[in-house]
Design an enzyme around this catalytic site. Structure first.
Site, PDB file in Angstrom:
ATOM      1  N   TYR A 147     -28.205   8.815  74.313  1.00 31.24           N
ATOM      2  CA  TYR A 147     -28.290   8.988  75.738  1.00 31.24           C
ATOM      3  C   TYR A 147     -26.708   9.692  76.080  1.00 31.24           C
ATOM      4  O   TYR A 147     -26.402   9.939  77.259  1.00 31.24           O
ATOM      5  CB  TYR A 147     -28.333   7.597  76.646  1.00 31.24           C
ATOM      6  CG  TYR A 147     -29.983   7.670  76.819  1.00 31.24           C
ATOM      7  CD1 TYR A 147     -30.244   6.689  75.531  1.00 31.24           C
ATOM      8  CD2 TYR A 147     -30.462   7.626  77.810  1.00 31.24           C
ATOM      9  CE1 TYR A 147     -31.625   6.216  75.415  1.00 31.24           C
ATOM     10  CE2 TYR A 147     -31.925   7.115  77.709  1.00 31.24           C
ATOM     11  CZ  TYR A 147     -32.322   6.556  76.741  1.00 31.24           C
ATOM     12  OH  TYR A 147     -33.783   6.336  76.806  1.00 31.24           O
ATOM     13  N   LYS A 214     -32.494  -1.250  64.777  1.00 39.15           N
ATOM     14  CA  LYS A 214     -33.163  -0.479  63.923  1.00 39.15           C
ATOM     15  C   LYS A 214     -32.410  -0.252  62.762  1.00 39.15           C
ATOM     16  O   LYS A 214     -32.316   0.991  62.014  1.00 39.15           O
ATOM     17  CB  LYS A 214     -33.791   0.779  64.340  1.00 39.15           C
ATOM     18  CG  LYS A 214     -34.848   1.719  63.668  1.00 39.15           C
ATOM     19  CD  LYS A 214     -36.399   0.968  63.698  1.00 39.15           C
ATOM     20  CE  LYS A 214     -37.001   1.571  62.749  1.00 39.15           C
ATOM     21  NZ  LYS A 214     -38.299   0.718  62.276  1.00 39.15           N
ATOM     22  N   ASP A 263     -39.035  -2.340  65.721  1.00 37.61           N
ATOM     23  CA  ASP A 263     -40.723  -2.219  65.934  1.00 37.61           C
ATOM     24  C   ASP A 263     -41.520  -3.414  65.887  1.00 37.61           C
ATOM     25  O   ASP A 263     -42.077  -3.785  66.890  1.00 37.61           O
ATOM     26  CB  ASP A 263     -40.926  -1.303  64.716  1.00 37.61           C
ATOM     27  CG  ASP A 263     -40.221  -1.688  63.440  1.00 37.61           C
ATOM     28  OD1 ASP A 263     -40.109  -0.763  62.551  1.00 37.61           O
ATOM     29  OD2 ASP A 263     -39.652  -2.655  63.267  1.00 37.61           O
ATOM     30  N   ASP A 287     -34.431   0.884  76.300  1.00 39.72           N
ATOM     31  CA  ASP A 287     -35.337   1.661  77.184  1.00 39.72           C
ATOM     32  C   ASP A 287     -36.635   1.202  77.246  1.00 39.72           C
ATOM     33  O   ASP A 287     -37.213   0.893  78.195  1.00 39.72           O
ATOM     34  CB  ASP A 287     -34.985   3.071  77.054  1.00 39.72           C
ATOM     35  CG  ASP A 287     -35.484   4.105  78.181  1.00 39.72           C
ATOM     36  OD1 ASP A 287     -36.038   3.582  79.103  1.00 39.72           O
ATOM     37  OD2 ASP A 287     -35.447   5.265  78.074  1.00 39.72           O
TER      38      ASP A 287
END
Ligand code: NAD
Length: 398
Positions: A147, A214, A263, A287
């Site tokens: 972002y 992640k 995930d 998000d």
């Protein structure tokens, strides 16, 4: 007397009994949801000896129509001066100079936490079997990651220059017909976000903070976020919080800090929601997670949000949905998201009793199946009411 909210030298908000709070009504359905939310907030505040001196400022379409700019300088400086504010949804100008007004406000005031509590209210239609098990508070990093806006378009001289640099200086091979984005994740940005999450968990007696990342793939950004989180807990929170690997999963009265990969987290918040409490995560993960979780408890019509800088004291609380122009001015949509953002603001100001009263009154309203159209079509035996009538029903139950 109406006064400003200030920050003490120790870094605590000083809230007078009648604070001046700037607000943006919002475009589209803002005209419907703002008056409804304000009426409930004012009634609950008055019950506990508080009063908000609302100060209207302009942004979005309304600002553009009146002043020719989407985000007037005066609006930004008012939010900067008065520290805490609230806003309805804003139209994003298409093809304008500003990418998004919300992003612009967050960046100017360096609102580094996007706070998204997710809980279920009895009576709210949900697509899952046990929505009552969902009670999480997401701390999403709000300033970095993909972002940051550091992107170059495929085929431009900038993209070519960057791809050549990456090839010549780093030995990285990137296809020449690529767009390229940069994902910065800093120690400063990660630690201040995780610090806010752990402080929140400790102050509110929460069980755990889960770092969602992640890091198995993106080792030096997402993986570093995780490592900096554990480092922070050891450096600054040893007496009140402990990392999973330092206690074997038994925190002994302290807040447990653990981590999961993004995930599998999206699976587990659905299959084992009661194992999650406070979540601290990077911008993009946050998000996805915020909206996925909101769906379990009724969706964006009811999901509140806040953007906060805990160091400077700035905070803007906001509805998480858009302007729904199709419904504007019809007194039809759900004011829940904006109202609960106001509740979040009251909690942030230390007006917990007033905040709790609104939640109780809202629960009582939902329990009687008094709902706006969005929930009515999913609720058997519902009484469908207008935006303003829903607000009245809550006020009656305060
Ligand atoms: P949206 O959230 O405005 O609407 C999508 C759909 O969600 C609506 O058609 C409606 O069915 C439903 N909905 C939204 N809010 C609701 C409510 N309070 N009660 C009941 N149902 C509700 O999203 P969009 O149509 O993609 O965007 C419209 C405009 O809003 C665009 O200009 C967009 O840029 C802007 N936007 C602003 C924000 C913000 O200010 N935070 C967020 C998202 C979109």
């Amino acid at each position: 007397m109406a006064e400003r909210i200030t920050m003490s030298s120790e870094g605590a908000l000083q809230v007078p009994d009648e604070p001046i709070v700037p607000f943006i009504r919002g475009d589209g359905i803002g005209v419907d949801i703002w008056p409804a939310a304000q009426r409930v907030l004012d009634t609950a505040a008055a019950k506990h000896g508080h009063r908000v001196a609302w100060k209207e400022v302009l942004a979005g379409q309304t600002a553009f129509d009146e002043t020719g700019t989407w985000l007037p300088e005066e609006t930004v400086s008012t939010f900067a001066d008065y520290l805490i504010g609230i806003k309805g949804p804003l139209t994003t100008p298409v093809g304008g100079g500003i990418r998004s007004l919300n992003v612009a406000l967050r960046q100017v005031l360096d609102l580094y936490v996007c706070l998204r509590p997710v809980r279920w209210f009895q009576g709210v239609p949900s697509p899952v079997r046990h929505p009552e098990k969902v009670d999480m508070v997401i701390f999403r990093e709000n300033t970095e990651d993909v972002y940051a806006g550091l992107e170059v378009q495929e085929g431009t001289p900038e993209a070519k220059k960057l791809i050549t640099f990456l090839h010549d200086e780093m030995g990285w091979s990137v296809r020449p017909d690529s767009g390229v984005g940069i994902k910065p994740v800093s120690e400063t940005g990660s630690k201040r976000l995780i610090r806010a999450a752990v402080n929140y968990a400790v102050a509110r007696g929460r069980r755990s903070v889960t770092l969602v990342h992640k890091g198995n793939i993106q080792k030096f950004t997402e993986g570093a976020f995780r490592s900096w989180g554990y480092e922070l807990v050891r450096e600054e929170f040893a007496d009140v919080a402990v990392a999973w690997e330092d206690c074997g999963g038994d925190p002994g009265g302290r807040v447990l800090v653990q981590d999961t990969i993004a995930d599998i987290t999206l699976q587990q918040v659905l299959t084992r929601p009661d194992e999650f409490d406070v979540i601290a995560t990077t911008n993009l993960n946050g998000d996805y997670l915020s909206d996925a979780l909101a769906a379990q408890v009724g969706g964006i019509g009811i999901a509140p949000g806040g953007n906060i800088n805990y160091v400077s004291g700035h905070g803007i609380f906001e509805a998480t949905h858009g302007t729904a122009p199709r419904y504007a001015g019809q007194d039809k949509v759900n004011p829940g998201s904006l109202l609960l953002s106001g509740v979040l603001m009251f909690e942030h100001l230390g007006w917990q009793a007033a905040a709790d009263d609104i939640v109780r009154a809202m629960e009582a309203t939902f329990a009687e199946r008094i709902v706006t159209y969005d929930f009515a079509r999913l609720t058997e035996g519902a009484t469908e009411v207008k935006t303003s009538e829903f607000a009245s029903a809550i006020v009656d139950r305060l």
